[in-house]
Design a protein around this motif. Structure first.
Motif, mmCIF file in Angstrom:
data_model
loop_
_atom_site.group_PDB
_atom_site.id
_atom_site.type_symbol
_atom_site.label_atom_id
_atom_site.label_comp_id
_atom_site.label_asym_id
_atom_site.label_seq_id
_atom_site.Cartn_x
_atom_site.Cartn_y
_atom_site.Cartn_z
ATOM 1 N N PRO A 118 4.641 72.826 36.774
ATOM 2 C CA PRO A 118 3.677 72.634 37.868
ATOM 3 C C PRO A 118 4.175 73.130 39.129
ATOM 4 O O PRO A 118 3.616 73.648 40.088
ATOM 5 C CB PRO A 118 3.636 71.219 37.859
ATOM 6 N N ALA A 119 5.413 72.695 39.521
ATOM 7 C CA ALA A 119 6.215 73.231 40.654
ATOM 8 C C ALA A 119 6.372 74.408 40.978
ATOM 9 O O ALA A 119 6.624 75.170 42.174
ATOM 10 C CB ALA A 119 7.663 72.550 40.501
ATOM 11 N N ALA A 120 6.239 75.527 39.760
ATOM 12 C CA ALA A 120 6.502 76.980 40.007
ATOM 13 C C ALA A 120 5.154 77.714 40.091
ATOM 14 O O ALA A 120 5.010 78.802 40.475
ATOM 15 C CB ALA A 120 7.106 77.284 38.921
ATOM 16 N N LEU A 121 4.081 76.790 40.058
ATOM 17 C CA LEU A 121 2.823 77.196 40.397
ATOM 18 C C LEU A 121 2.509 77.764 41.428
ATOM 19 O O LEU A 121 2.768 77.151 42.593
ATOM 20 C CB LEU A 121 1.492 76.348 39.642
ATOM 21 N N ARG A 122 1.899 78.872 41.829
ATOM 22 C CA ARG A 122 1.440 79.518 43.128
ATOM 23 C C ARG A 122 0.543 80.688 43.255
ATOM 24 O O ARG A 122 0.287 81.365 41.831
ATOM 25 C CB ARG A 122 2.774 80.097 43.807
ATOM 26 N N ILE A 123 -0.124 80.912 44.122
ATOM 27 C CA ILE A 123 -1.157 81.668 44.189
ATOM 28 C C ILE A 123 -0.380 83.106 44.233
ATOM 29 O O ILE A 123 0.677 83.173 44.778
ATOM 30 C CB ILE A 123 -2.305 81.796 45.352
ATOM 31 N N GLY A 124 -0.844 84.019 43.338
ATOM 32 C CA GLY A 124 -0.104 85.353 43.342
ATOM 33 C C GLY A 124 0.699 85.409 41.923
ATOM 34 O O GLY A 124 1.393 86.627 41.855
ATOM 35 N N LEU A 125 1.172 84.381 41.542
ATOM 36 C CA LEU A 125 1.972 84.184 40.274
ATOM 37 C C LEU A 125 1.421 85.142 39.267
ATOM 38 O O LEU A 125 0.488 85.241 38.638
ATOM 39 C CB LEU A 125 2.043 82.813 39.869
ATOM 40 N N PRO A 126 2.466 86.210 38.855
ATOM 41 C CA PRO A 126 2.055 87.093 37.624
ATOM 42 C C PRO A 126 1.987 86.274 36.245
ATOM 43 O O PRO A 126 2.728 85.460 36.012
ATOM 44 C CB PRO A 126 3.307 87.975 37.605
ATOM 45 N N VAL A 127 0.685 86.684 35.685
ATOM 46 C CA VAL A 127 0.480 85.904 34.192
ATOM 47 C C VAL A 127 0.096 87.178 33.180
ATOM 48 O O VAL A 127 -0.093 88.035 33.605
ATOM 49 C CB VAL A 127 -0.513 84.910 34.580
ATOM 50 N N LYS A 128 0.246 86.459 32.074
ATOM 51 C CA LYS A 128 -0.232 87.381 31.051
ATOM 52 C C LYS A 128 -0.989 86.660 29.956
ATOM 53 O O LYS A 128 -0.917 85.417 29.883
ATOM 54 C CB LYS A 128 0.951 87.884 30.130
ATOM 55 N N VAL A 129 -1.949 87.266 29.246
ATOM 56 C CA VAL A 129 -3.078 86.594 28.383
ATOM 57 C C VAL A 129 -2.478 86.121 27.105
ATOM 58 O O VAL A 129 -1.304 86.420 26.632
ATOM 59 C CB VAL A 129 -4.103 87.568 28.132
ATOM 60 N N GLN B 204 -14.806 80.276 18.891
ATOM 61 C CA GLN B 204 -14.776 81.404 19.698
ATOM 62 C C GLN B 204 -13.353 81.566 20.428
ATOM 63 O O GLN B 204 -12.805 80.574 21.046
ATOM 64 C CB GLN B 204 -15.985 81.074 20.454
ATOM 65 N N TYR B 205 -12.926 82.729 20.646
ATOM 66 C CA TYR B 205 -11.633 82.882 21.167
ATOM 67 C C TYR B 205 -12.111 83.207 22.729
ATOM 68 O O TYR B 205 -13.034 83.600 23.380
ATOM 69 C CB TYR B 205 -11.143 84.181 20.914
ATOM 70 N N PHE B 206 -11.148 82.707 23.650
ATOM 71 C CA PHE B 206 -11.577 82.736 24.917
ATOM 72 C C PHE B 206 -9.837 83.032 25.575
ATOM 73 O O PHE B 206 -8.763 82.845 25.072
ATOM 74 C CB PHE B 206 -11.813 81.974 25.818
ATOM 75 N N PRO B 207 -9.835 83.837 26.893
ATOM 76 C CA PRO B 207 -8.457 84.326 27.325
ATOM 77 C C PRO B 207 -7.902 83.335 28.069
ATOM 78 O O PRO B 207 -8.520 83.018 29.200
ATOM 79 C CB PRO B 207 -8.781 85.416 28.102
ATOM 80 N N ALA B 208 -6.705 82.646 27.995
ATOM 81 C CA ALA B 208 -6.050 81.692 28.560
ATOM 82 C C ALA B 208 -4.714 82.649 29.242
ATOM 83 O O ALA B 208 -4.553 83.890 28.702
ATOM 84 C CB ALA B 208 -5.243 80.668 27.855
ATOM 85 N N PHE B 209 -3.696 82.274 30.067
ATOM 86 C CA PHE B 209 -2.851 82.764 30.604
ATOM 87 C C PHE B 209 -1.753 81.975 30.577
ATOM 88 O O PHE B 209 -1.540 80.519 30.574
ATOM 89 C CB PHE B 209 -3.156 83.499 32.010
ATOM 90 N N THR B 210 -0.432 82.625 30.797
ATOM 91 C CA THR B 210 0.944 81.915 31.026
ATOM 92 C C THR B 210 1.941 82.603 31.910
ATOM 93 O O THR B 210 1.615 83.947 32.039
ATOM 94 C CB THR B 210 1.575 81.634 29.477
ATOM 95 N N PRO B 211 2.604 82.192 32.668
ATOM 96 C CA PRO B 211 3.259 83.070 33.431
ATOM 97 C C PRO B 211 4.057 84.044 32.852
ATOM 98 O O PRO B 211 4.773 83.761 31.449
ATOM 99 C CB PRO B 211 4.377 81.795 33.937
ATOM 100 N N SER B 212 4.149 85.294 33.391
ATOM 101 C CA SER B 212 4.735 86.296 32.596
ATOM 102 C C SER B 212 6.405 86.680 33.101
ATOM 103 O O SER B 212 6.737 86.055 34.208
ATOM 104 C CB SER B 212 4.169 87.466 32.622
#
Lengths: 384, 127
Positions: free
Chosen positions: B99-110, B119-127
């Motif tokens: 949570p402390a590393a979250l920021r707007i602009g943070l690169p993520v991958k699906v 049904q599948y849906f796309p979630a993301f995690t920091p890349s």
């Protein structure tokens, strides 16, 4: 067709209940209708136009039959909580077009008693495969806007808190308000984070209740002996995700506001009192910017330091305590926004919050989800 | 996992996404006329209203446009809008984030997720 000068709000009623354990939603609609008719000095059989939201029990088919109405014009266009503001515009247009003479608009609901919440929507909803799995709560769709606003413009939680502080200053004078205690910026910031960056006190109340309005043609309004409140302008708009070109920095008020001001031939600087939809504090801040009360990005400075408190600030907002402190019947705040604007224009607001010689007021609503898909409706009302 | 039958019947156009996702491929609907990708998926292009839309393989890369921390505790349920490298912005989850590393602009991958209805849906995690 322009609605300018062709219709007047002749009756307004806010149901006093905030928890209606022993009253059905249908009966709440009926009690609100009776209250607004009595306020106008009209009777049920004078009504020839009926307007309600899509949430009214059984819709128009059931409500018209249940209430015993014989309308020749009907409309249940639903844009969530802002419906009742857009329906004022629709009623004025219907009257101007000769479709009806006495329009009744009702709202009621019991979300507090029935514990209704959730994202909702039918199985055929176009976002059904894509958004329900994400399980975002309503508050999350507002917190996302708040976070982006902070990022783009430097808006702070303290500034948002001032919106709640102003509402609480007004609510202390409203004996029906659910939350009558004056709160401070610190109280808001120390309340639990519900969806960071929004705190519990950034959120409106959940209440049962309802309200109703009567809109009539000029000849009828002038014979009723009530103060004359003219529907001077109206605008409505929808905003969504734009195919993925998401921009959370503005709301549909950026479209409905200018349309209403153009209709009325006035500017934001002319407005003496504003009812601004306050589902959450961020809703108020973004709408004030989009309506043109300040520059985009300056909303935080505009609302800070008590600037929305009647008698103190530059723009008195939600002098009944709003959704943040007074009530939010049926989870739909548009009706009470119009009602308090009517009180202000009639000089019938609480003396402690009454705007002196209030001649021009605005009511604006955001219905649905600020951060995904929402309706916006603006009306400008004038005391004659 | 089989997609719930009612969902299949109500949203037949969405099923190709799950079929590809089950094989680890993230597809984004893309217009053959104007060339733009869009989200949430439709069988037509919301930008130019062409019906020449096909599922195209996407990079799975993006960055956080906005986010919020929900219940039960900060960081455990992060809702976000993620702007994909291909253009559209997606309402989604951020998984396994500090949570402390979250920021707007943070690169993520699906991270392709199967919902409880299959049904599948796309979630993301920091890349």
């Amino acid at each position: 067709m322009m609605s300018v000068g062709m219709a007047y709000i002749a009756g307004a009623f806010e149901h006093p209940t905030r928890k209606a354990t022993d009253i059905s939603v249908g009966r709440l609609h009926a009690e609100c209708a009776a209250g607004a008719l009595a306020d106008a000095g009209l009777s049920r059989d004078d009504v020839d136009g009926f307007f309600c939201g899509g949430d009214a029990p059984g819709g128009l088919l059931a409500m018209v039959d249940y209430l015993g109405l014989k309308p020749r014009h009907i409309d249940s266009s639903d844009i969530g909580g802002s419906s009742y503001i857009s329906l004022v515009g629709h009623a004025a247009q219907a009257i101007a077009a000769g479709k009806c003479n006495v329009a009744l608009i009702t709202l009621a609901g019991r979300p507090r008693t029935e514990a209704i919440s959730g994202f909702g929507g039918p199985p055929s909803h176009p976002t059904r495969p894509w958004e329900p799995p994400v399980n975002a709560r309503l508050v999350d769709l507002y917190a996302l806007c708040a976070r982006r606003h902070m990022h783009e413009f430097g808006t702070t939680s303290e500034q948002l808190a001032w919106i709640k502080v102003a509402a609480s200053h007004h609510a202390q004078h409203n004996p029906h308000a659910m939350l009558q205690k004056v709160v401070t910026v610190e109280d808001v910031l120390q309340s639990p984070l519900i969806s960071d960056p929004l705190h519990r006190l950034d959120c409106c109340v959940v209440s049962d209740g309802g309200g109703a309005l009567i809109v009539t043609r000029p000849e009828i309004a002038m014979n009723l002996g009530r103060p004359l409140v003219k529907v001077r302008g109206a605008g409505e708009a929808l905003k969504g995700q734009d195919g993925g070109a998401v921009d959370l920095t503005y709301s549909g008020a950026a479209f409905s506001g200018p349309a209403a001001f153009a209709d009325a031939g006035v500017t934001p600087a002319d407005i003496q009192y504003a009812s601004i939809y306050d589902s959450f504090t961020i809703t108020v801040l973004m709408q004030l910017e989009d309506l043109g009360f300040c520059e985009k990005g300056q909303g935080g400075r505009f609302v800070a330091d008590g600037q929305l408190i009647s008698g103190i600030g530059r723009l008195p907002v939600n002098t009944d305590g709003g959704g943040l402190c007074n009530n939010h019947p049926a989870n739909r705040g548009g009706m009470t926004k119009v009602i308090e604007a009517v009180r202000q224009l009639r000089g019938e607001a609480h003396p402690a919050v009454q705007v002196k010689d209030c001649k021009l007021a605005l009511a604006h609503g955001t219905g649905g989800w600020l951060g995904s898909r929402h309706g916006s409706a603006t009306v400008i009302l004038e005391r004659e | 996992m089989q997609v719930d039958q009612a969902l299949q019947q109500n949203h037949p156009e969405a099923m190709a996404f799950s079929a590809a996702a089950a094989e680890g491929r993230f597809m984004v609907p893309t217009c053959g006329d104007c060339g733009k990708a869009h989200w949430y998926p439709r069988a037509f292009c919301p930008f130019c209203f062409s019906f020449d839309v096909t599922w195209e393989a996407a990079s799975g890369r993006g960055e956080i446009y906005s986010y919020c921390n929900g219940e039960p505790a900060p960081g455990t349920n992060v809702i976000a809008y993620v702007k994909l490298a291909e253009g559209p912005t997606v309402l989604t989850h951020i998984l396994d984030a500090d949570p402390a590393a979250l920021r707007i602009g943070l690169p993520v991958k699906v991270v392709l997720q199967a919902a409880k209805d299959g049904q599948y849906f796309p979630a993301f995690t920091p890349s």
